[in-house]
Design a protein around this motif. Structure first.
Motif, PDB file in Angstrom:
ATOM      1  N   TRP A  49      -1.864   1.432  14.995  1.00  0.00           N
ATOM      2  CA  TRP A  49      -2.440   0.374  14.150  1.00  0.00           C
ATOM      3  C   TRP A  49      -2.305   0.746  12.669  1.00  0.00           C
ATOM      4  N   ALA A  50      -2.610   1.980  12.328  1.00  0.00           N
ATOM      5  CA  ALA A  50      -2.515   2.417  10.931  1.00  0.00           C
ATOM      6  C   ALA A  50      -1.060   2.385  10.452  1.00  0.00           C
ATOM      7  N   GLY A  53       0.161  -0.953   9.309  1.00  0.00           N
ATOM      8  CA  GLY A  53      -0.460  -1.498   8.094  1.00  0.00           C
ATOM      9  C   GLY A  53       0.540  -1.964   7.049  1.00  0.00           C
ATOM     10  N   PRO A  54       1.528  -1.131   6.675  1.00  0.00           N
ATOM     11  CA  PRO A  54       2.495  -1.567   5.649  1.00  0.00           C
ATOM     12  C   PRO A  54       3.310  -2.796   6.074  1.00  0.00           C
ATOM     13  N   ASP A  57       1.240  -5.754   5.418  1.00  0.00           N
ATOM     14  CA  ASP A  57       0.694  -5.731   4.057  1.00  0.00           C
ATOM     15  C   ASP A  57      -0.811  -5.480   4.044  1.00  0.00           C
ATOM     16  N   TYR A  58      -1.279  -4.700   4.984  1.00  0.00           N
ATOM     17  CA  TYR A  58      -2.708  -4.367   5.084  1.00  0.00           C
ATOM     18  C   TYR A  58      -3.579  -5.622   4.969  1.00  0.00           C
ATOM     19  N   SER A  59      -3.138  -6.658   5.649  1.00  0.00           N
ATOM     20  CA  SER A  59      -3.821  -7.955   5.561  1.00  0.00           C
ATOM     21  C   SER A  59      -5.187  -7.919   6.247  1.00  0.00           C
ATOM     22  N   GLU A  60      -5.919  -8.992   6.011  1.00  0.00           N
ATOM     23  CA  GLU A  60      -7.222  -9.111   6.662  1.00  0.00           C
ATOM     24  C   GLU A  60      -7.060  -9.241   8.162  1.00  0.00           C
ATOM     25  N   TRP A  62      -4.729  -7.831   9.969  1.00  0.00           N
ATOM     26  CA  TRP A  62      -4.436  -6.474  10.440  1.00  0.00           C
ATOM     27  C   TRP A  62      -5.735  -5.678  10.581  1.00  0.00           C
ATOM     28  N   GLN A  63      -6.625  -5.796   9.595  1.00  0.00           N
ATOM     29  CA  GLN A  63      -7.910  -5.100   9.649  1.00  0.00           C
ATOM     30  C   GLN A  63      -8.802  -5.682  10.740  1.00  0.00           C
ATOM     31  N   ASN A  67     -11.024  -3.881  13.899  1.00  0.00           N
ATOM     32  CA  ASN A  67     -12.475  -4.099  13.859  1.00  0.00           C
ATOM     33  C   ASN A  67     -12.961  -4.840  15.100  1.00  0.00           C
TER      34      ASN A  67
END
Length: 179
Positions: A49-50, A53-54, A57-60, A62-63, A67
């Protein structure tokens, strides 16, 4: 047999079956979740998952994926693990009570898991003091037996009990207070 009593019997059987199935499920899941390979798989999932991220674009979104996933797993595991832990604790208490009943230990210690936190701390201090050899009888002075010890024991358990010295009936003390 009326339909009401038949329905009630079905509901009771269903409830017992569901409790048994959930207990079995909780035991298996807790055994499974505690294995090192499961931790490694979870760690790998977080690393993947980490690493993604790129690309996102470390979008919401993706987060939100991590979560939401961790929240759901945590929420469900709390109930499963609590069920398994509660049953394990009850089994351990039953085994300890049996050891107490069949040994020279004080029968008053049966059921102390129902005492409040302060009473348990006091008892722990008294037992630690007795273990160091400073007041071995003081550690066993827990005024009156707990509720669990007052319950009517089976004939077999009663036969194994050591005689307990009777206390004066009018001396009422809170558990764990000195005489």
């Amino acid at each position: 047999m009326s339909s009401t009593s038949c329905s009630r019997d079905f509901e009771e059987d269903f409830e017992v079956t569901m409790k048994h199935l959930f207990a079995h499920f909780a035991t298996k899941v807790s055994e499974w979740a505690g294995k090192p390979v499961i931790f490694i798989l979870a760690l790998i999932a977080v690393v993947i998952w980490a690493a993604l991220g790129p690309f996102f674009d470390y979008s919401e979104t993706w987060q939100l994926v991590i979560n939401t996933g961790t929240t759901i797993v945590t929420f469900l595991m709390v109930f499963v693990l609590q069920n398994a832990q509660t049953r394990d604790t009850r089994a351990i208490q039953a085994k300890l009570n049996e050891i107490i009943l069949t040994s020279h230990a004080e029968n008053r210690f049966i059921g102390i898991e129902n005492l409040d936190e302060e009473e348990l701390k006091r008892l722990d201090e008294l037992v630690a003091k007795a273990a160091k050899g400073r007041g071995e009888t003081e550690a066993c002075r827990t005024s009156e037996p707990t509720e669990a010890a007052n319950a009517t024991p089976s004939k077999k358990a009663e036969a194994r009990k050591r005689p307990v010295v009777a206390k004066a009936p009018k001396q009422k003390q809170r558990p764990l207070e000195k005489s």
